[in-house]
Design a protein around this motif. Structure first.
Motif, PDB file in Angstrom:
ATOM      1  N   LEU A 127       0.822  -1.209   0.000  1.00  0.00           N
ATOM      2  CA  LEU A 127       0.000   0.000   0.000  1.00  0.00           C
ATOM      3  C   LEU A 127       0.854   1.256   0.000  1.00  0.00           C
ATOM      4  N   LEU A 128       0.484   2.181  -0.853  1.00  0.00           N
ATOM      5  CA  LEU A 128       1.052   3.520  -0.816  1.00  0.00           C
ATOM      6  C   LEU A 128       0.346   4.262   0.317  1.00  0.00           C
ATOM      7  N   PRO A 129       1.029   5.064   1.103  1.00  0.00           N
ATOM      8  CA  PRO A 129       0.326   5.798   2.164  1.00  0.00           C
ATOM      9  C   PRO A 129      -0.706   6.753   1.550  1.00  0.00           C
ATOM     10  N   VAL A 130      -1.825   6.946   2.231  1.00  0.00           N
ATOM     11  CA  VAL A 130      -2.873   7.820   1.702  1.00  0.00           C
ATOM     12  C   VAL A 130      -2.551   9.297   1.918  1.00  0.00           C
ATOM     13  N   ASP A 131      -1.509   9.580   2.648  1.00  0.00           N
ATOM     14  CA  ASP A 131      -1.050  10.953   2.813  1.00  0.00           C
ATOM     15  C   ASP A 131       0.470  10.950   2.842  1.00  0.00           C
ATOM     16  N   GLY A 132       1.053  12.094   3.023  1.00  0.00           N
ATOM     17  CA  GLY A 132       2.513  12.198   3.009  1.00  0.00           C
ATOM     18  C   GLY A 132       2.981  12.727   1.673  1.00  0.00           C
ATOM     19  N   GLY A 133       4.061  13.465   1.726  1.00  0.00           N
ATOM     20  CA  GLY A 133       4.582  14.118   0.537  1.00  0.00           C
ATOM     21  C   GLY A 133       5.626  13.304  -0.203  1.00  0.00           C
ATOM     22  N   ARG A 134       6.348  14.003  -1.033  1.00  0.00           N
ATOM     23  CA  ARG A 134       7.321  13.374  -1.927  1.00  0.00           C
ATOM     24  C   ARG A 134       8.406  12.626  -1.164  1.00  0.00           C
ATOM     25  N   GLU A 135       8.925  13.216  -0.092  1.00  0.00           N
ATOM     26  CA  GLU A 135       9.983  12.542   0.670  1.00  0.00           C
ATOM     27  C   GLU A 135       9.492  11.230   1.264  1.00  0.00           C
ATOM     28  N   ALA A 136       8.280  11.243   1.817  1.00  0.00           N
ATOM     29  CA  ALA A 136       7.735  10.035   2.443  1.00  0.00           C
ATOM     30  C   ALA A 136       7.515   8.934   1.414  1.00  0.00           C
ATOM     31  N   VAL A 137       6.924   9.282   0.283  1.00  0.00           N
ATOM     32  CA  VAL A 137       6.639   8.273  -0.744  1.00  0.00           C
ATOM     33  C   VAL A 137       7.930   7.800  -1.397  1.00  0.00           C
TER      34      VAL A 137
END
Length: 150
Positions: A127-137
């Motif tokens: 799963l990709l996180p449903v929130d979080g920005g570019r650094e997190a993803v």
């Protein structure tokens, strides 16, 4: 000093498990979204000889002089995917954020997998996180690749 490898692989993005139609997407709606989000994309339709279905091939410029190729299929409620070919985790993260935040309807559920993981026996998308920005993803995709880079 060790440096991180900039691994290139294919990434695939999928709707939630068991709900392939949850994105309410068509090839035509993806084409419109790509044309609206990325400057001068190259887009074409073809019949996949492997899967026997219509697919959308695209080439988009994620950033100045950073181009990625992809293919998408939305064949009904049970099957949908978008793949990116020969990309880095950072490139895939830019696309994944656009997909999650601008194309996929709430609650923005996107699963992902990579060719590197599949080649190492892992065929269950994460799963990709449903929130979080570019650094997190980007960090998540880098960790995903590192786990399978033997």
């Amino acid at each position: 000093m060790a440096t991180e490898r900039n691994i290139r692989t294919n990434f695939a993005f999928y709707p939630p498990e068991g709900d392939g139609g949850s994105w309410h997407a068509t090839l035509e709606s993806l084409e419109r979204a790509l044309r609206g989000a990325f400057p001068e994309p190259t887009i074409g339709y073809r019949r996949s000889g492997i899967h026997g279905m219509d697919v959308l091939d695209f080439e988009i410029e994620l950033a100045p002089d950073v181009w990625v190729d992809g293919t998408a299929a939305f064949t009904g409620p049970g099957y949908a995917y978008i793949t990116l070919t020969d990309v880095t985790a950072d490139e895939a993260a830019v696309f994944a954020l656009w997909l999650r935040d601008s194309f996929v309807p709430a609650p923005h559920v996107v699963r992902f997998a990579s060719s590197l993981a599949m080649a190492n026996g892992e065929d269950t998308p994460s799963l990709l996180p449903v929130d979080g920005g570019r650094e997190a993803v980007s960090g998540l995709l880098h960790r995903h690749l590192a786990a399978f880079d033997h």
